[in-house]
Design a protein around this motif. Structure first.
Motif, short mmCIF file in Angstrom:
data_model
loop_
_atom_site.label_atom_id
_atom_site.label_comp_id
_atom_site.label_asym_id
_atom_site.label_seq_id
_atom_site.Cartn_x
_atom_site.Cartn_y
_atom_site.Cartn_z
N ILE A 153 16.52 -2.00 -10.81
CA ILE A 153 15.27 -1.25 -10.69
C ILE A 153 15.61 0.23 -10.68
O ILE A 153 16.43 0.70 -9.89
N ARG A 154 14.96 0.99 -11.56
CA ARG A 154 15.11 2.44 -11.60
C ARG A 154 13.82 3.08 -11.08
O ARG A 154 12.73 2.69 -11.47
N ASP A 155 13.99 4.05 -10.23
CA ASP A 155 12.86 4.71 -9.56
C ASP A 155 12.18 5.69 -10.51
O ASP A 155 12.81 6.63 -10.99
N LEU A 156 10.89 5.47 -10.77
CA LEU A 156 10.11 6.34 -11.66
C LEU A 156 9.26 7.35 -10.90
O LEU A 156 8.49 8.09 -11.53
N SER A 157 9.37 7.39 -9.57
CA SER A 157 8.45 8.22 -8.80
C SER A 157 8.61 9.72 -9.07
O SER A 157 7.69 10.49 -8.80
N ASN A 210 0.80 -1.23 0.00
CA ASN A 210 0.00 0.00 0.00
C ASN A 210 0.83 1.27 0.00
O ASN A 210 0.29 2.37 0.16
N ALA A 211 2.15 1.14 -0.16
CA ALA A 211 3.02 2.32 -0.27
C ALA A 211 4.05 2.11 -1.38
O ALA A 211 5.16 2.64 -1.31
N GLU A 212 3.67 1.35 -2.39
CA GLU A 212 4.61 1.04 -3.46
C GLU A 212 4.93 2.26 -4.32
O GLU A 212 4.09 3.15 -4.50
N LYS A 213 6.12 2.27 -4.87
CA LYS A 213 6.55 3.30 -5.80
C LYS A 213 6.68 2.68 -7.19
O LYS A 213 6.94 1.49 -7.34
N PRO A 214 6.53 3.51 -8.23
CA PRO A 214 6.67 2.98 -9.59
C PRO A 214 8.14 2.84 -9.98
O PRO A 214 8.99 3.64 -9.57
N GLY A 215 8.43 1.82 -10.78
CA GLY A 215 9.78 1.59 -11.23
C GLY A 215 9.81 0.96 -12.60
O GLY A 215 8.79 0.56 -13.15
N VAL A 216 11.01 0.89 -13.15
CA VAL A 216 11.22 0.26 -14.44
C VAL A 216 12.53 -0.52 -14.35
O VAL A 216 13.47 -0.10 -13.67
N LEU A 217 12.57 -1.65 -15.03
CA LEU A 217 13.77 -2.48 -15.02
C LEU A 217 14.68 -2.03 -16.16
O LEU A 217 14.23 -1.92 -17.31
N ASP A 218 15.96 -1.77 -15.86
CA ASP A 218 16.88 -1.38 -16.93
C ASP A 218 17.51 -2.61 -17.57
O ASP A 218 17.24 -3.76 -17.18
N ALA A 219 18.36 -2.37 -18.56
CA ALA A 219 18.94 -3.47 -19.33
C ALA A 219 19.82 -4.38 -18.50
O ALA A 219 20.04 -5.54 -18.87
N ALA A 246 9.07 5.37 -22.11
CA ALA A 246 10.00 4.79 -23.07
C ALA A 246 11.02 5.79 -23.58
O ALA A 246 12.14 5.42 -23.95
N ALA A 247 10.65 7.06 -23.59
CA ALA A 247 11.55 8.10 -24.10
C ALA A 247 12.61 8.53 -23.08
O ALA A 247 13.53 9.28 -23.42
N LEU A 248 12.49 8.07 -21.84
CA LEU A 248 13.43 8.48 -20.79
C LEU A 248 14.80 7.84 -20.99
O LEU A 248 14.92 6.74 -21.53
N ASP A 249 15.81 8.53 -20.54
CA ASP A 249 17.14 7.95 -20.41
C ASP A 249 17.17 7.26 -19.05
O ASP A 249 17.27 7.92 -18.01
N LEU A 250 17.06 5.93 -19.04
CA LEU A 250 16.95 5.21 -17.78
C LEU A 250 18.18 5.41 -16.90
O LEU A 250 18.09 5.36 -15.67
N PRO A 286 17.25 7.33 -10.63
CA PRO A 286 17.91 6.72 -9.47
C PRO A 286 17.81 5.20 -9.47
O PRO A 286 16.75 4.64 -9.78
N VAL A 287 18.91 4.54 -9.12
CA VAL A 287 18.89 3.10 -8.94
C VAL A 287 18.34 2.78 -7.56
O VAL A 287 18.68 3.46 -6.57
N VAL A 288 17.47 1.80 -7.48
CA VAL A 288 16.91 1.37 -6.20
C VAL A 288 17.87 0.36 -5.59
O VAL A 288 18.10 -0.71 -6.16
N ASP A 289 18.44 0.69 -4.46
CA ASP A 289 19.43 -0.18 -3.82
C ASP A 289 18.76 -1.31 -3.05
O ASP A 289 17.59 -1.24 -2.67
N GLY A 290 19.55 -2.34 -2.78
CA GLY A 290 19.07 -3.43 -1.95
C GLY A 290 18.15 -4.37 -2.69
O GLY A 290 18.17 -4.49 -3.92
N ASN A 291 17.29 -5.02 -1.92
CA ASN A 291 16.38 -6.02 -2.46
C ASN A 291 14.96 -5.73 -1.97
O ASN A 291 14.44 -6.43 -1.09
N PRO A 292 14.34 -4.68 -2.51
CA PRO A 292 13.03 -4.28 -2.00
C PRO A 292 11.94 -5.28 -2.33
O PRO A 292 12.07 -6.06 -3.29
N ARG A 293 10.89 -5.26 -1.53
CA ARG A 293 9.70 -6.05 -1.86
C ARG A 293 9.16 -5.56 -3.21
O ARG A 293 9.11 -4.38 -3.50
N ILE A 294 8.74 -6.51 -4.04
CA ILE A 294 8.09 -6.19 -5.30
C ILE A 294 6.58 -6.31 -5.10
O ILE A 294 6.08 -7.35 -4.64
#
Length: 281
Positions: free
Chosen positions: A23-27, A10-19, A47-51, A55-63
């Motif tokens: 996990i890159r933070d999209l918030s 219930n407090a998740e942030k949006p992200g995208v997986l890079d190549a 899709a147009a963003l430079d991933l 910011p890289v999401v550090d650690g091993n967050p809950r998905i």
């Protein structure tokens, strides 16, 4: 793209997986993987963003579940010819449609709660379809244009509640944690053919389900078109399209989940879920 949501329930942030699988933070770009973000315009903006600039999401967050604020969680039953055969049921003339409560939705690796009074909690690996734009009276030819992307769904079911407690199937489909979604929302452009995806599910290391979306009775386009004749579909609605054979109910003898069981399930190109079961208090 592989879009996801990470962080506490219930407090998740949006992200995208890079190549590189980071996990890159999209918030800083979008509020959530939900609503208009799932439109063609919203996805094009990401899709147009430079991933590498995100910011890289550090650690091993809950998905978390890969879609937020799901309005409708629609399921299709008996949609694989080989699963209908194992269930001893006729292939339906039209898609069998039922709903899961959206409160059943959880992350792909969250623990699964076996409900109080359960005697037949079962598993079902399924292809999930996430709608990307308003869909009403759409043709089969245009239906896939309304898809934002695809994901893995485990359509957990309590068969005794579902089949023997009267009323609709929703009783056996809607317990808390009975709707793991994700890990990723894989955008439509990365799935060449949703009707040619291998899928599997293991319990405690034993492979029970080993199938393919090739054996769907009603394909994704047919299902979307059919549903849109009876209700409008909105961005973020999730359709779970049925399961191949190998569910617990189809085993001889029948085999169901018990506390401490470990599930692993996945679909080609869409990622893997891993879950451990526990008994409701």
């Amino acid at each position: 793209m592989k879009l996801l949501r990470f962080g506490e329930m219930n407090a998740e942030k949006p992200g995208v997986l890079d190549a590189d699988g980071n996990i890159r933070d999209l918030s800083g770009v979008v509020g959530d993987i939900a609503g208009d973000v799932l439109s063609a315009e919203g996805l094009a903006k990401i899709a147009a963003l430079d991933l590498n600039s995100l910011p890289v999401v550090d650690g091993n967050p809950r998905i978390g579940a890969c879609v937020g604020h799901v309005g409708k969680f629609i399921c299709i039953g008996l949609n694989y010819s080989d699963h209908a055969a194992e269930a001893g049921m006729q292939v339906p003339e039209e898609p069998v449609t039922f709903f899961k409560a959206t409160s059943a939705i959880c992350g792909p690796n969250d623990d699964i709660e076996i409900p109080r009074g359960s005697v037949k909690t079962d598993w079902e690996v399924e292809l999930g379809v996430v709608i990307g734009k308003h869909t009403k009276y759409v043709s089969e030819e245009e239906a896939l244009d309304h898809v934002a992307g695809y994901c893995v769904v485990n359509d957990l079911s309590e068969r005794d509640f579902q089949l023997h407690r009267s009323g609709q199937w929703v009783k056996g489909k809607s317990a808390d944690t009975f709707g793991p979604i994700g890990p990723w929302l894989v955008t439509r452009d990365e799935v060449e053919d949703p009707q040619n995806l291998s899928m599997y599910l293991d319990v405690n290391g034993h492979r029970y389900q080993d199938g393919s979306t090739k054996t769907m009775v009603f394909g994704v386009a047919q299902v979307i078109s059919h549903l849109s004749q009876f209700m409008s579909l909105q961005p973020g609605d999730v359709i779970s399209t049925g399961t191949p054979p190998g569910v617990g109910m189809g085993q001889k003898p029948e085999t169901y989940l018990k506390p401490g069981d470990k599930m692993e399930l996945g679909i080609e190109g869409l990622g893997v879920q891993k879950q451990v079961t526990y008994a409701a208090e």
